[in-house]
Write an enzyme that holds these catalytic residues in place. Sequence first.
Site, PDB file in Angstrom:
ATOM      1  N   ASP A  74       4.264  -1.545   0.654  1.00  0.00           N
ATOM      2  CA  ASP A  74       4.225  -1.962   1.967  1.00  0.00           C
ATOM      3  C   ASP A  74       5.174  -2.833   2.846  1.00  0.00           C
ATOM      4  OD1 ASP A  74       3.334  -3.830   0.147  1.00  0.00           O
ATOM      5  OD2 ASP A  74       2.032  -4.870   1.583  1.00  0.00           O
ATOM      6  N   GLU A 132       0.842  -4.902  -1.164  1.00  0.00           N
ATOM      7  CA  GLU A 132       1.293  -6.014  -2.020  1.00  0.00           C
ATOM      8  C   GLU A 132       1.034  -7.449  -1.220  1.00  0.00           C
ATOM      9  OE1 GLU A 132       2.927  -9.457  -3.558  1.00  0.00           O
ATOM     10  OE2 GLU A 132       3.876  -8.400  -1.648  1.00  0.00           O
TER      11      GLU A 132
HETATM   12 ZN   LIG Z   1       6.521 -10.100   1.093  1.00  0.00          ZN
HETATM   13 ZN   LIG Z   2       7.616  -8.690  -1.404  1.00  0.00          ZN
END
Ligand SMILES: [Zn+2]
Ligand SMILES: [Zn+2]
Length: 387
Positions: A74, A132
């Site tokens: 991401d 994440e």
């Molecule tokens: Zn980050």
């Molecule tokens: Zn990161």
Amino acid sequence: MTLADFEPQLLRWRHHLHRHPETGFEEVNTADYVASVLSALGLEVHRGIGGTGLVANLTVGEGKGVIGLRAEMDALAITEAAEGRAYASQTPGRMHACGHDGHMTMVLGAARLLRERRNFSGTVRFIFQPAEEHGRGAKAMMDDGLFERFPVDEIYGAHNMPGLPAGCFATRTGGIMASEDNFVIHVKGRGTHAARPHMGVDPIVIGAEIVLALQTIVSRSLDPSLPAVISCTEFITDGIRNAIPSNVVIKGDTRSYSPDVQALLEKRMREVSTGICSTHGAECTFEYTHEFAPTVNWAECVPTALAAATAVAGAGKVDGNVQPMMISEDFGAFLRIVPGAFVFIGNGDTGATGGTPLHNARYDFNDSLLPIGARYFAEIARIRLPN
Ligand SMILES: [Zn+2]
Ligand SMILES: [Zn+2]
């Protein structure tokens, strides 16, 4: 195939990913691209695990061992501010400002090295996780049966780190990155005229007492050798200037390095908040949510990470006892379930190339790390899956 074009290929992959950033659980084109690269390398790719997540498997020889190498896909909701960057984000409001484009490329590079060298015996799983940044993607993949469908003996991950000289490795046994929990404390008093406070229950005075008392938990309830942070970050009332309000909402964030400390913080914060409210006749609701698990490296896996880093960078560039960082990382969720280790790879000293902080609109992943990181991950597999 030859590895002659390896480094130019890493650059092409990374710059493509950088141009086309997508945020958590929306990494559709990113996952398509990663899957197409892995398929072109001849790997078996499984899509749609925890939303956009994917796993590719590479088995060589008869070995029974299985190693997981993980990257996160991401980007952030940031508009890139980098004049003249040829491969800048083509999507306004989206940017790879944490270097996950580089991490994906390093793991893809490892896939190519291992595919061509075939210098191991066993199975390597290349795990690309969504989301994440908000600490949701690892859990989504595990809830979707990641480790039941694709079991691993050990898992390894890495994050670039601005402020650390480029290409240097740093890790430690035990907690390396913190848990992140969030809290919301709602103090319900009784509003009244500002000049007649005795007619009401003032939630501002009560809330202020709570904010100060929360700061005594780390200093008075916690073992001084264990680090933790409690930060109140928002204090919201529904009042006007000449009236005492009825409600105060206090929001904030806590960090620590162990589940025991996390549990202690939650318990003491609840006791302090509800206790102060009841002393003053206010109602209290206390919500505490776990956002990120601490990232706790397993003692039996850190030597592998150090050996691989030393093989790639040389002993002088490897620190096996780095100070833990209070930032959080979704990799910790995997490490609660399977053994593994996480390392930092220096992205460049402050002021040098790669020294711009993570999550800054001018940040960029340092391309010189791409072959280093790819070799690091490939070396992990070689060490743990000897042929
Ligand atoms: Zn980050
Ligand atoms: Zn990161």
